[in-house]
Write a protein that holds these residues in place. Structure first.
Motif, short mmCIF file in Angstrom:
data_model
loop_
_atom_site.label_atom_id
_atom_site.label_comp_id
_atom_site.label_asym_id
_atom_site.label_seq_id
_atom_site.Cartn_x
_atom_site.Cartn_y
_atom_site.Cartn_z
N ARG A 95 0.83 -1.22 0.00
CA ARG A 95 0.00 0.00 0.00
C ARG A 95 0.86 1.26 0.00
O ARG A 95 1.93 1.32 0.59
N PHE A 96 0.31 2.29 -0.70
CA PHE A 96 0.95 3.61 -0.68
C PHE A 96 -0.13 4.64 -0.99
O PHE A 96 -1.25 4.52 -0.50
N ILE A 97 0.17 5.65 -1.80
CA ILE A 97 -0.77 6.77 -1.96
C ILE A 97 -2.12 6.38 -2.54
O ILE A 97 -3.14 7.00 -2.23
N ASP A 98 -2.16 5.36 -3.39
CA ASP A 98 -3.43 4.97 -4.01
C ASP A 98 -4.43 4.43 -2.99
O ASP A 98 -5.64 4.53 -3.19
N SER A 99 -3.92 3.91 -1.88
CA SER A 99 -4.81 3.49 -0.80
C SER A 99 -5.52 4.68 -0.19
O SER A 99 -6.69 4.60 0.20
N SER A 100 -4.82 5.81 -0.11
CA SER A 100 -5.46 7.01 0.44
C SER A 100 -6.58 7.50 -0.47
O SER A 100 -7.65 7.90 0.00
N ILE A 101 -6.34 7.47 -1.77
CA ILE A 101 -7.39 7.85 -2.72
C ILE A 101 -8.57 6.89 -2.60
O ILE A 101 -9.73 7.31 -2.53
N ALA A 102 -8.27 5.59 -2.57
CA ALA A 102 -9.33 4.58 -2.56
C ALA A 102 -10.09 4.53 -1.24
O ALA A 102 -11.33 4.54 -1.23
N TYR A 103 -9.36 4.47 -0.12
CA TYR A 103 -10.00 4.29 1.18
C TYR A 103 -10.51 5.60 1.77
O TYR A 103 -11.67 5.71 2.18
N LEU A 142 6.95 9.07 -6.08
CA LEU A 142 5.86 8.13 -6.36
C LEU A 142 6.44 6.78 -6.77
O LEU A 142 7.59 6.70 -7.21
N PRO A 143 5.66 5.71 -6.63
CA PRO A 143 6.17 4.41 -7.07
C PRO A 143 6.49 4.43 -8.56
O PRO A 143 5.83 5.12 -9.35
N ASP A 144 7.49 3.65 -8.95
CA ASP A 144 7.78 3.48 -10.37
C ASP A 144 6.70 2.64 -11.02
O ASP A 144 6.39 2.80 -12.21
N CYS A 145 6.13 1.74 -10.24
CA CYS A 145 5.05 0.87 -10.73
C CYS A 145 4.16 0.49 -9.56
O CYS A 145 4.65 0.16 -8.48
N THR A 146 2.86 0.57 -9.79
CA THR A 146 1.88 0.14 -8.79
C THR A 146 1.09 -1.02 -9.37
O THR A 146 0.54 -0.93 -10.47
N LEU A 147 1.06 -2.13 -8.64
CA LEU A 147 0.32 -3.31 -9.07
C LEU A 147 -0.99 -3.37 -8.29
O LEU A 147 -1.00 -3.57 -7.08
N TRP A 148 -2.08 -3.16 -9.01
CA TRP A 148 -3.41 -3.24 -8.41
C TRP A 148 -3.93 -4.66 -8.57
O TRP A 148 -4.27 -5.08 -9.66
#
Length: 207
Positions: A95-103, A130-136
């Motif tokens: 988890r990183f910044i995209d969790s903040s957007i989602a949650y 930011l991450p170089d790659c985010t795996l959802w």
């Protein structure tokens, strides 16, 4: 392979822990140095905030939750993530910044522009990398919740209703649609090896 900052995202029960373990084993086989970390948490101070944020008995309003998440993240970035990258190590983060957007953005605020604006402002101010790659890791919400229910006692987030996690899923889809150059959607269905193969293929493409 050049050191990379990789984050894993997804709703509850999608298999992030297993996928991260498999990727770390792969990197080890390739002779890569790496650290494995998580959010909230990852540093001594951030882990203390994690305890507060996840404790089922914690009574925290939405703005406080968001700010605590970023307080933990700020310490995590400065004391763990950036030093590791500067040392040439891969950073594998649960988890990183995209969790903040989602949650916090979609789950709590249902994607309201005001809420998303707050989060984007915090990212701009306090997230220098930011991450170089985010795996959802994507899985139907109901299936993920069934998996999660088999684990230990639910934390404060896991106790939320299905409607909350449906909104969280919408948040991840929103991020994926807006940042396809960074976020890769990984089908999290099937057996462990199948998911592992998808993860490694995604990482190999950017290495």
């Amino acid at each position: 392979m050049t050191a990379r900052f990789i984050s894993f995202e997804g709703t509850e029960g999608v298999g992030k822990t297993t996928a991260i373990t498999q990727l770390c084993e792969y990197l080890q086989q390739q002779g890569q140095t790496f650290i494995r970390t998580r959010e909230p948490g990852g540093s001594v101070f951030a882990e203390k905030l994690r305890e507060l944020l996840l404790a089922p008995e914690s009574q925290i309003d939405d703005d406080t939750e968001l700010l605590l998440m970023f307080a933990a993240r700020c310490d995590h970035i400065n004391t763990v993530i950036l030093p590791a990258l500067e040392a040439g190590k891969w950073v594998i983060c649960d988890r990183f910044i995209d969790s903040s957007i989602a949650y916090q953005g979609f789950g709590r605020g249902y994607g309201e522009k005001k809420t998303l604006s707050k989060i984007q402002s915090l990212i701009t101010q306090f997230v220098p990398k930011l991450p170089d790659c985010t795996l959802w890791l994507d899985l139907p919400v109901a299936e993920g919740m069934q998996r999660a229910a088999k684990r230990s006692t639910a934390d404060r987030f896991e106790q939320e209703a299905v409607a909350f996690f449906n909104r969280v899923h919408q948040g991840y889809d929103h991020q994926w649609q807006h940042y396809p150059e960074r976020i890769q959607r990984i089908d999290a269905s099937g057996d462990v090896q199948s998911v592992t193969n998808r993860v490694i293929a995604a990482i190999s493409a950017i290495s």
